[in-house]
Scaffold this motif. Structure first.
Motif, mmCIF file in Angstrom:
data_model
loop_
_atom_site.group_PDB
_atom_site.id
_atom_site.type_symbol
_atom_site.label_atom_id
_atom_site.label_comp_id
_atom_site.label_asym_id
_atom_site.label_seq_id
_atom_site.Cartn_x
_atom_site.Cartn_y
_atom_site.Cartn_z
ATOM 1 N N UNK A 114 -4.883 0.670 -8.323
ATOM 2 C CA UNK A 114 -5.866 0.404 -7.279
ATOM 3 C C UNK A 114 -7.299 0.423 -7.800
ATOM 4 N N UNK A 115 -7.525 0.977 -8.998
ATOM 5 C CA UNK A 115 -8.862 0.925 -9.559
ATOM 6 C C UNK A 115 -9.447 2.234 -10.029
ATOM 7 N N UNK A 116 -8.655 3.319 -10.068
ATOM 8 C CA UNK A 116 -9.165 4.620 -10.503
ATOM 9 C C UNK A 116 -9.085 4.698 -12.028
ATOM 10 N N UNK A 117 -9.962 3.946 -12.657
ATOM 11 C CA UNK A 117 -9.939 3.808 -14.108
ATOM 12 C C UNK A 117 -11.330 3.370 -14.564
ATOM 13 N N UNK A 118 -11.639 3.609 -15.861
ATOM 14 C CA UNK A 118 -12.948 3.231 -16.392
ATOM 15 C C UNK A 118 -12.794 2.875 -17.871
ATOM 16 N N UNK A 156 -0.416 -2.786 -17.702
ATOM 17 C CA UNK A 156 -1.161 -3.927 -17.157
ATOM 18 C C UNK A 156 -1.807 -3.550 -15.828
ATOM 19 N N UNK A 157 -3.107 -3.631 -15.743
ATOM 20 C CA UNK A 157 -3.800 -3.178 -14.542
ATOM 21 C C UNK A 157 -3.343 -3.961 -13.315
ATOM 22 N N UNK A 158 -3.040 -3.220 -12.252
ATOM 23 C CA UNK A 158 -2.613 -3.806 -10.988
ATOM 24 C C UNK A 158 -1.121 -3.861 -10.808
ATOM 25 N N UNK A 159 -0.357 -3.836 -11.914
ATOM 26 C CA UNK A 159 1.104 -3.944 -11.816
ATOM 27 C C UNK A 159 1.821 -2.930 -12.706
ATOM 28 N N UNK A 160 1.106 -1.876 -13.130
ATOM 29 C CA UNK A 160 1.761 -0.856 -13.957
ATOM 30 C C UNK A 160 2.846 -0.111 -13.177
ATOM 31 N N UNK A 167 0.831 -1.198 0.000
ATOM 32 C CA UNK A 167 0.000 0.000 0.000
ATOM 33 C C UNK A 167 0.867 1.250 0.000
ATOM 34 N N UNK A 168 0.412 2.275 -0.679
ATOM 35 C CA UNK A 168 1.067 3.574 -0.670
ATOM 36 C C UNK A 168 0.278 4.495 0.246
ATOM 37 N N UNK A 169 1.009 5.329 1.001
ATOM 38 C CA UNK A 169 0.302 6.293 1.832
ATOM 39 C C UNK A 169 -0.079 7.503 1.007
ATOM 40 N N UNK A 170 -0.936 8.349 1.569
ATOM 41 C CA UNK A 170 -1.444 9.503 0.847
ATOM 42 C C UNK A 170 -1.414 10.742 1.739
ATOM 43 N N UNK A 171 -0.234 11.193 2.199
ATOM 44 C CA UNK A 171 -0.208 12.397 3.028
ATOM 45 C C UNK A 171 -0.630 13.620 2.234
ATOM 46 N N UNK A 187 -11.676 4.343 -2.023
ATOM 47 C CA UNK A 187 -12.710 3.439 -1.530
ATOM 48 C C UNK A 187 -12.018 2.393 -0.674
ATOM 49 N N UNK A 188 -12.063 2.581 0.641
ATOM 50 C CA UNK A 188 -11.321 1.697 1.527
ATOM 51 C C UNK A 188 -9.837 1.786 1.225
ATOM 52 N N UNK A 189 -9.212 0.652 0.984
ATOM 53 C CA UNK A 189 -7.783 0.610 0.662
ATOM 54 C C UNK A 189 -7.528 0.702 -0.835
ATOM 55 N N UNK A 190 -8.558 1.004 -1.606
ATOM 56 C CA UNK A 190 -8.410 1.065 -3.058
ATOM 57 C C UNK A 190 -8.815 2.445 -3.564
ATOM 58 N N UNK A 191 -8.815 2.602 -4.861
ATOM 59 C CA UNK A 191 -9.229 3.844 -5.506
ATOM 60 C C UNK A 191 -10.252 3.496 -6.570
ATOM 61 N N UNK A 192 -11.122 4.455 -6.879
ATOM 62 C CA UNK A 192 -12.153 4.141 -7.841
ATOM 63 C C UNK A 192 -12.754 5.360 -8.500
#
Length: 505
Positions: free
Chosen positions: A473-477, A168-172, A1-5, A364-369
């Motif tokens: 983390x999921x901030x994509x569409x 590649x989603x998840x490992x870019x 996980x990456x922090x977000x200060x 969104x929790x520990x992810x992004x969306x």
């Protein structure tokens, strides 16, 4: 996980008008670079090798190298930390192959190297999975046969600096952070600025190592944490600058000097502009003219803090005045973007019949969306008919800096936080940050932009935040463009993603 200060900065909008502050920005600090050493010993930082696209091969495999005194072994292109600069002309066919010979390294676990793909960032070309610029359906497994890409770049395409990288989603993040990225030059931006014809050119890639397991950011320029950039007194040079790391933003300055800005994201300005700073988010590019300082002098190149941040700036290198003084360039009429670019800006701004969409960037929790949903490859796309002007509103519901990037088109920003802006500039990537809320805190920015898709863009692709940790983390569409004369166009788009049809991302 990456922090977000929460770290705050200022977005300087660079356009045909004088640069101005548009909105306070909250800088994501996924891997904060250490303070720069102003007394570092500059070391020459050679340009990446150049490689014509026709018949080219990009082999992804492990290689060892040193950055900032630290030894790394990661998977890179063609055994160089700096990927080769691909070169081509508008109207030429992209014709190359990709080999996934990646292996596990100390900072890249096996799962990070198991599969990949390739994105040609900024090109407005076909996204067809059978050989185009596609990241939703293309999956290049480790040790699979070479994967070919074969698609035309239109003759009318803008010229300038673009780039390529895996998607590649998840490992870019760890793939790009380890060095899998490179510049792509289509023609030359000097097509629009003939007053600088014949100047020396440099390709400068800003990278960070923070996407790797256990690595500090180590912000670097062409692999050097203290680059030596020699320019003869009075000499003009064209610098193609790309922020091709995974997550860090840079606010580039030359101490006591100004940049002559020609283009952003491969799109020329109507007229060159003198700017103090180059605010370049991850994934964006700036093409500038630099003038050599007096002989024997050095000018610091650094990424400045973003106010009111008070930590030290990060030195990237030194501009060194060296060699015989050059006579000024012969006086020529200033030129910039041709009529087609200016016409596009006017067309987008004046359009009355537009398709409107709103997208909210969220944690969104520990992810992004986006819009309460974490990205899945099988999500149904936003289906858009080609040549329909789109007006999209992007709302940042976090206190972190993001970007908005969309494949297969460029866009114009029309407002920030409800206030009209007139950049007179096309982009493919823009920061979406925060602004003071009037109560001592900060609220997310809202940015409105306009664009349209040409028929060449028909097919499946994505938009996302280009802070790659957020995209992973999921901030994509998903997006799909279809023929408006096809009554079954939307259903065909949906069929590309439903039922597991999409697997490449």
């Amino acid at each position: 996980r990456f922090d977000r200060p929460v770290i705050v900065g200022i977005l300087a909008v660079a356009g045909a008008l004088a640069p101005r502050q548009a909105a306070a920005q909250d800088r994501i600090s996924l891997a904060t670079p250490p303070p720069g050493n102003e007394e570092c010993v500059p070391v020459s930082a050679p340009d990446p090798v150049r490689l014509p696209v026709r018949g080219a091969r990009l082999t992804m495999a492990p290689q060892s190298y040193r950055i900032g005194g630290k030894q790394f072994t990661t998977n890179v292109y063609n055994r160089h930390f700096l990927g080769p600069t691909l070169t081509m002309q508008p109207g030429e066919t992209m014709n190359l192959s990709v080999v996934n010979a990646m292996r596990e390294t100390d900072s890249q676990p096996a799962a990070v190297t198991a599969w990949t793909n390739l994105h040609y960032h900024g090109l407005v070309v076909t996204p067809r999975p059978d050989g185009g610029d596609n990241v939703t359906h293309v999956h290049i497994d480790r040790d699979a046969p070479p994967r070919g890409y074969d698609f035309p770049v239109p003759a009318y395409h803008t010229t300038g600096m673009f780039w390529y990288h895996p998607h590649p989603h998840g490992i870019s993040t760890p793939q790009v952070g380890g060095g899998l990225s490179g510049a792509l030059l289509v023609g030359s931006i000097l097509q629009y600025f003939p007053q600088y014809a014949g100047v020396r050119e440099r390709v400068l890639l800003i990278r960070d190592m923070g996407g790797l397991v256990g690595s500090p950011a180590l912000l670097n320029l062409n692999g050097s944490t203290c680059a030596r950039l020699a320019v003869a007194p009075g000499e003009r040079q064209l610098w193609h600058i790309g922020n091709f790391g995974a997550n860090n933003f840079v606010n580039l300055k030359l101490d006591g000097m100004r940049w002559t800005l020609l283009a952003m994201d491969g799109n020329p300005l109507p007229v060159e502009e003198q700017v103090d700073s180059l605010w370049i988010p991850p994934g964006s590019r700036a093409e500038v003219i630099v003038t050599g300082p007096p002989a024997g002098t050095r000018v610091r190149l650094f990424s400045a803090p973003f106010a009111p941040r008070t930590t030290a700036s990060t030195t990237l290198g030194w501009l060194v005045g060296e060699g015989r003084a050059r006579a000024p360039l012969a006086a020529r009429a200033l030129r910039g973007a041709d009529a087609s670019v200016i016409d596009t800006l006017l067309f987008l701004r004046k359009a009355r019949e537009v398709g409107r969409h709103t997208f909210r960037f969220q944690f969104i929790g520990d992810s992004a969306g986006v819009n309460d949903s974490i990205y899945k490859p099988t999500d149904l796309p936003v289906a858009i008919p080609w040549r329909q002007v789109q007006e999209w509103t992007i709302i940042n519901e976090t206190k972190s800096l993001h970007t908005f990037h969309i494949h297969q088109t460029d866009f114009v920003v029309t407002s920030v936080n409800g206030q009209p802006v007139d950049e007179r500039l096309l982009r493919d990537n823009v920061p979406v940050g925060v602004h003071p809320d009037g109560r001592g805190g900060f609220a997310g920015d809202t940015i409105t932009l306009r664009f349209t898709f040409e028929p060449i863009a028909a097919g499946p692709f994505v938009f996302h935040c280009h802070v790659l940790a957020h995209e992973d983390e999921g901030m994509m569409h998903n997006v799909c463009v279809y023929d408006p004369n096809d009554p079954d166009g939307v259903n065909k788009c949906n069929a590309m993603f439903s039922g597991g049809g999409a697997h490449g991302h």
